[in-house]
Scaffold this motif. Structure first.
Motif, short mmCIF file in Angstrom:
data_model
loop_
_atom_site.label_atom_id
_atom_site.label_comp_id
_atom_site.label_asym_id
_atom_site.label_seq_id
_atom_site.Cartn_x
_atom_site.Cartn_y
_atom_site.Cartn_z
N GLN A 1 0.81 -1.22 0.00
CA GLN A 1 0.00 0.00 0.00
C GLN A 1 0.84 1.27 0.00
OE1 GLN A 1 -2.56 -0.33 3.42
NE2 GLN A 1 -3.61 -2.15 2.63
N ILE A 2 1.95 1.27 0.75
CA ILE A 2 2.69 2.53 0.95
C ILE A 2 4.07 2.52 0.32
CG2 ILE A 2 1.41 3.01 3.07
CD1 ILE A 2 3.87 2.21 4.68
N ASN A 3 4.51 1.42 -0.25
CA ASN A 3 5.80 1.14 -0.89
C ASN A 3 6.86 0.82 0.16
OD1 ASN A 3 7.66 3.44 -0.39
ND2 ASN A 3 6.36 4.62 -1.80
N ILE A 4 7.90 0.14 -0.28
CA ILE A 4 8.88 -0.42 0.64
C ILE A 4 9.72 0.66 1.34
CG2 ILE A 4 10.58 -0.80 -1.19
CD1 ILE A 4 10.01 -2.90 2.05
N LEU A 5 9.99 1.77 0.66
CA LEU A 5 10.76 2.83 1.32
C LEU A 5 9.98 3.40 2.50
CD1 LEU A 5 13.26 4.65 1.39
CD2 LEU A 5 12.06 6.20 -0.19
N ASN A 6 8.72 3.75 2.27
CA ASN A 6 7.90 4.28 3.36
C ASN A 6 7.66 3.23 4.45
OD1 ASN A 6 7.50 6.92 2.39
ND2 ASN A 6 5.95 6.20 0.96
N ALA A 7 7.55 1.97 4.05
CA ALA A 7 7.37 0.90 5.03
C ALA A 7 8.61 0.77 5.91
CB ALA A 7 7.06 -0.42 4.33
N SER A 8 9.80 0.95 5.33
CA SER A 8 11.03 0.89 6.12
C SER A 8 11.07 2.02 7.15
CB SER A 8 12.25 0.99 5.20
OG SER A 8 12.30 -0.10 4.30
N PHE A 9 10.68 3.22 6.71
CA PHE A 9 10.62 4.35 7.65
C PHE A 9 9.61 4.07 8.76
CE2 PHE A 9 11.71 7.37 3.90
CZ PHE A 9 13.03 6.99 3.96
N LEU A 10 8.45 3.54 8.37
CA LEU A 10 7.40 3.25 9.35
C LEU A 10 7.86 2.22 10.36
CD1 LEU A 10 4.52 3.55 10.41
CD2 LEU A 10 3.78 1.89 8.66
N ALA A 11 8.55 1.18 9.90
CA ALA A 11 9.06 0.16 10.83
C ALA A 11 10.04 0.78 11.83
CB ALA A 11 9.73 -0.97 10.05
N MET A 12 10.91 1.69 11.36
CA MET A 12 11.82 2.38 12.28
C MET A 12 11.05 3.22 13.28
SD MET A 12 15.00 3.63 9.88
CE MET A 12 15.79 2.52 8.72
N HIS A 13 10.03 3.94 12.82
CA HIS A 13 9.22 4.75 13.72
C HIS A 13 8.54 3.88 14.77
CE1 HIS A 13 8.66 8.60 11.07
NE2 HIS A 13 9.91 8.13 11.04
N LYS A 14 8.04 2.73 14.36
CA LYS A 14 7.41 1.82 15.31
C LYS A 14 8.40 1.34 16.36
CE LYS A 14 3.67 -0.18 12.51
NZ LYS A 14 3.12 -1.47 12.01
N ALA A 15 9.61 1.02 15.92
CA ALA A 15 10.64 0.59 16.87
C ALA A 15 10.97 1.72 17.85
CB ALA A 15 11.89 0.13 16.13
N LEU A 16 11.10 2.93 17.35
CA LEU A 16 11.38 4.07 18.22
C LEU A 16 10.26 4.30 19.23
CD1 LEU A 16 12.89 6.42 15.50
CD2 LEU A 16 14.12 5.54 17.49
N ASP A 17 9.02 4.08 18.79
CA ASP A 17 7.88 4.21 19.71
C ASP A 17 7.98 3.25 20.89
OD1 ASP A 17 6.60 6.22 18.28
OD2 ASP A 17 5.30 4.83 17.17
#
Length: 199
Positions: free
Chosen positions: A80-96
């Motif tokens: 849905q959001i492409n792999i680049l944005n998904a990579s950023f999102l996964a990092m944000h989730k980890a930081l959360d």
């Protein structure tokens, strides 16, 4: 020996991802905060370590870090959001998920989407330069490998316990023979071709 980027100046979190180029499975990311005086000879980019070394270092990281976290984004959202944005999102989730609030982020690579208002620096090949990024690469890699090995029990035809979802010849042949699983990324070119063939 790898370094701490801002030793004694900030609460620094290193971030890295694993599985960005795979045909199947989630993308994983990790964030790691070490004590300012943390040092460990041998800790390095996960790609430069053997499997035995990676899992040994995972134990050290989890024992010695002030805080660490691992998160993932599933294939459906990658599509849905492409792999680049998904990579950023996964990092944000980890930081959360960190138990301490990072004051500065160091990110492996040359691109990142800002996380809240926390300042950051992107560092090309940072997993081979800075301890917290190297540690994040080890956690993201080992946790993802474990996840793909578990999926391989349900879908043995794809050999994920060996290829971890990457586009090996054997994996591509398995997709040609068996079609796509629910865990394949349908937006990736190789998978789109196979999806069209099976439609």
């Amino acid at each position: 020996m790898l370094l701490s980027a801002f030793q004694n100046r900030y609460i620094e979190a290193g971030c890295d991802e694993a599985g960005r180029g795979c045909l199947a499975g989630p993308v994983f990311a990790a964030a790691v905060v070490f004590p300012p005086d943390f040092k460990h000879i041998g800790l390095n980019d996960s790609k430069k370590l053997t499997k035995i070394q990676r899992y040994a270092f995972r134990e050290v990281i989890q024992r010695e870090a002030i805080s660490y976290a691992v998160a993932c984004v599933e294939p459906e959202e990658i599509d849905q959001i492409n792999i680049l944005n998904a990579s950023f999102l996964a990092m944000h989730k980890a930081l959360d998920l960190l138990k301490v609030s990072a004051e500065f982020l160091i990110i492996d690579g040359n691109r990142f989407r800002p996380y809240k208002s926390v300042p950051y620096e992107c560092i090309v090949q940072g997993d081979g330069k800075y301890l917290s990024i190297a540690a994040a690469s080890v956690l993201a890699k080992t946790y993802r490998d474990d996840y793909m090995a578990e999926l391989a029990i349900q879908y043995p035809q794809y050999g994920w316990e060996r290829n971890k979802g990457y586009a090996t010849l054997a994996h591509r042949k398995a997709v040609s023979e068996h079609g796509l699983s629910p865990y394949h990324r349908r937006s990736f070119r190789t998978n789109r071709v196979q999806l069209e063939m099976f439609d």
